[in-house]
Scaffold this active site. Structure first.
Site, mmCIF file in Angstrom:
data_model
loop_
_atom_site.group_PDB
_atom_site.id
_atom_site.type_symbol
_atom_site.label_atom_id
_atom_site.label_comp_id
_atom_site.label_asym_id
_atom_site.label_seq_id
_atom_site.Cartn_x
_atom_site.Cartn_y
_atom_site.Cartn_z
ATOM 1 N N TYR A 296 -24.825 13.536 25.130
ATOM 2 C CA TYR A 296 -25.265 12.891 23.887
ATOM 3 C C TYR A 296 -26.271 11.779 24.186
ATOM 4 C CZ TYR A 296 -24.998 10.506 19.362
ATOM 5 O OH TYR A 296 -25.308 9.925 18.163
ATOM 6 N N SER B 91 -30.223 6.934 18.515
ATOM 7 C CA SER B 91 -28.924 6.266 18.603
ATOM 8 C C SER B 91 -29.037 5.044 19.495
ATOM 9 C CB SER B 91 -27.887 7.237 19.189
ATOM 10 O OG SER B 91 -26.709 6.531 19.532
#
Ligand SMILES: [Zn+2]
Length: 730
Positions: free
Chosen positions: A611, A598
């Site tokens: 995350y 990401s």
């Protein structure tokens, strides 16, 4: 209605009455093709001689409508039939007769194939089949040429001619094996001339041809012949002891089903690697009672060595299968592998010797010398093809060959086609020309790609993107239904293909859907074993599964949510890689692993500590695995950012939460689609390229990384974030 025991009579007068003459031909063809006992996939052809209005003269003219080259009777439509002026085809006989070099398998004979397009009626673009003269030169108005197992059993018996007389009396004539073409058509014409009472012809080592003056009678008579042949065979078979003594009786016992599955899963990827040294193959397994009875039998070794008979069959099965004499009762897996290694080596040598012995000065170069059918006592059959459809056809054709041998051995002694004749079909220049005319294989052809997280979002999009370039797709998701839905979308769009074979999951099409939990090693292994049973192995894996667990309102993340985030985003990818590596090493073929990281991996943000750190770990996991799995597997990552459209990570609630956070106006009754668009545009405006980022944009990156386009890139992460300068990798 006539009653049959060995074929299905399916003709419906009411249905036929609604169709035009060509429609009735398609109808008859579909009915015949739908019963595997009548003909094999892609095998046989049908024709009708119809009176049509000639577009050149406006006058009625006789037109031969005959199944064209390629295609399959079961699935044929009008487009699969060629149409030719019948008189022009007959006139070709004069042209041929004038050739000094005419004769069976002569250049003159092959040249006639080039003349068929000149006889085309009404600009029909469908290429004519090699069997066109058979249909044209036989006087019957409606002609069926089929490859039924029961008839081929007689055609492949040592005393075929005598048996034909005994079973059919004088109404079925006999013609010895001839390679299909103009000469075979002339021979059939001569038989009909000499004896106008003949209604059908047994074609040695091949099949039969039958005709009548109306289409229903033609269909019915074709069934009559097959019924008669099958009844004769079954009576003799039962009298000899039936299944209990088939193929000389059993030598080995079948392993039980779970042992067979486990053994297949253990050897398939390895065997795929062994047979895919030149080009990769996709596998199909079959282990039903009929195949097991054959591979376990005393005569299997002898009969397998003789090879297949019908030309349709051996073009796929090769002249013979590889039979491995492994004792499933006393020998282990290591012994099986050792025997397969020896068997494969001997097979390749044998194939090269066959090529050298039979080749002509102008023969095409030797093709892949690996077997396409492998027979193992206790287990069953493994068939290989360039894609799933072709491997199913290969398996189907060897099923047919087994049925043919069963029948022939029941009534007489099975004889296969002489090797030179087999060679002259396999390496026929017309066959080679047909292969050369085929469109180039797609970029991901012959590959199996496992997409984990394929039930939604980027994973689903990636599955659709990869199949477009020819990959077989294993759609995997925690949610089995979502995985299967993606697989079904693909299969509905691209079709199952042809070929009726394969046991259990191996009977699949270009995509399957499986459930797996990537935090559980056993679940991953079970999934990879299913992939082996379905396709024989896999080439690449894309892991798109991931989770975003937001912090609570105070910015804190509970311990168990932290653990879940890392379990899925980091450990899950690792477990997939580690478990898959065992299979990749067994298979020994180059592959790719693509993980999903990401933009957040390098941008610290408030409220997503778990995350973001998990994705930072994923970035480094890419680099570690690239070293670990080199040189066999390239490992790369895709780093998407804020794909809102179609993402399971952006449910309506989260979209509304984000809109509120960024003070973007919205109303509570606004459709989700509109909310998503607003948020996507807001994110887009923060990027350098100013356009919303879609799952399709991401899928393109996964495609690049599993293709050979970036074949020298490993250990890298490609960002697909629209250009976020704060996320630039450094
Ligand atoms: Zn044929």
């Amino acid at each position: 209605m006539p009653s049959y025991k060995f074929v299905n009579f399916l003709w419906d007068d009411a249905k036929a009455a609604t169709l035009d003459p060509v429609g009735r031909l398609v109808y008859r063809s579909n009915l015949l093709g739908s019963d595997q006992r009548i003909t094999n996939t892609g095998g046989g052809n049908t024709s009708s001689k119809l009176i049509e209005k000639d577009p050149l003269t406006g006058q009625p003219v006789e037109v031969l409508w005959v199944k064209g080259s390629g295609g399959d009777l079961r699935t044929s439509t009008r487009e699969n039939f060629s149409s030719l002026y019948q008189q022009k085809l007959l006139d070709l006989q004069k042209l041929y007769a004038a050739r000094a070099d005419k004769g069976l398998k002569s250049t003159a004979e092959d040249d006639m194939v080039g003349m068929y397009p000149h006889a085309t009626f009404n600009l029909n673009p469908r290429a004519s089949s090699i069997d066109t003269p058979l249909h044209s030169f036989i006087p019957g108005k409606f002609v069926d040429h089929m490859h039924p197992n029961a008839i081929i059993a007689i055609a492949a018996s040592e005393n075929c001619e005598k048996l034909t007389r005994e079973i059919f009396g004088g109404e079925m004539a006999y013609v010895k094996w001839m390679r299909p073409g103009f000469e075979l058509g002339l021979a059939m014409q001569e038989i009909c001339r000499a004896n106008p009472k003949v209604k059908s012809i047994m074609m040695g080592q091949h099949g039969f041809i039958s005709w009548a003056d109306n289409d229903k009678a033609c269909y019915t008579y074709t069934l009559d012949c097959i019924e008669k042949a099958a009844a004769y065979i079954e009576a003799k078979y039962e009298a000899k002891g039936g299944d209990a003594t088939a193929f000389g009786g059993p030598k080995y016992q079948a392993l039980d089903e779970s042992q067979r599955r486990a053994t297949f899963a253990a050897i398939l990827p390895w065997l795929r690697g062994q047979v895919s040294k030149q080009k990769r193959f996709i596998g199909t397994i079959q282990d039903d009672a009929k195949i097991l009875r054959f591979v376990n039998s005393k005569d299997a070794a002898r009969l397998a060595e003789l090879g297949t008979s019908c030309p349709d069959h051996f073009l796929r099965t090769k002249i013979k299968p590889l039979y491995v004499d492994w004792n499933p009762q006393t020998e282990n897996l290591a012994a099986l592998k050792a025997k397969l290694v020896d068997g494969l080596e001997a097979y390749r040598k044998d194939y090269a010797a066959y090529y050298e012995r039979c080749k002509h000065a102008n023969s095409p170069a030797m093709r892949d010398p690996n077997p396409t059918v492998v027979l193992i006592p206790g287990l069953g059959m493994i068939a290989w093809g360039k894609d799933k459809s072709e491997s199913r056809v290969t398996a189907e054709f060897y099923n047919c060959a087994v049925e043919v041998m069963r029948g022939a051995e029941a009534i007489d002694r099975y004889v296969s086609l002489p090797q030179q004749e087999a060679f002259d079909i396999e390496y026929w220049l017309l066959e080679e020309a047909k292969l050369k005319r085929m469109p180039a294989e797609k970029e991901l052809a012959r590959q199996v790609v496992v997409v984990i997280g394929a039930g939604s979002g980027i994973g689903k999009e990636t599955a659709h993107r990869l199949v477009k370039d020819g990959a077989h797709i294993v759609a995997v998701d925690l949610n089995a239904e979502a995985a299967q839905a993606t697989a079904k979308e693909i299969t509905d769009k691209y079709g199952l293909g042809i070929g009726v074979a394969g046991t259990g999951i191996s009977n699949c099409g270009p995509a399957i859907g499986l459930a797996a939990n990537i935090t559980d090693r056993a679940s991953i292994r079970a999934m990879l074993d299913q992939v082996a049973l379905a396709y024989g192995g896999f080439d690449s894996i894309c892991v798109t599964a991931g989770i975003f667990v937001p912090s609570d309102t105070t910015g804190h993340i509970p311990d168990e949510k932290w653990a879940t985030t890392f379990a899925i985003n980091v450990t899950g990818s690792y477990l997939v890689a580690d478990e898959a590596a065992k299979t990749w090493r067994e298979q020994g073929l180059r592959g790719n692993l693509v993980l999903t990281t990401s933009a957040n991996a390098v941008v610290a943000k408030k409220g997503s500590v778990a995350y973001d750190t998990s994705k930072a770990a994923a970035n480094h996991l890419v680099r570690e695995l690239a070293i670990e799995l080199a040189p066999l597997v390239r490992v790369n990552g895709v780093a998407p950012a804020t794909v809102v459209q179609g993402s399971a990570m952006f449910p309506r609630d989260r979209v509304i939460g984000s809109l509120a956070k960024y003070h973007i106006p919205y109303t509570d009754d606004e459709p989700t689609e509109s909310l998503v668009r607003k948020l996507a545009q807001f994110y887009a405006d923060r990027t350098l390229t100013k356009s919303p980022i879609t799952p399709a944009d991401q899928a393109e990156a996964y495609f690049l990384l599993v293709s050979q386009r970036l074949s020298k890139t490993t250990g890298q992460v490609i960002t697909v974030d629209g250009g976020l300068h704060e996320a630039f990798l450094r």
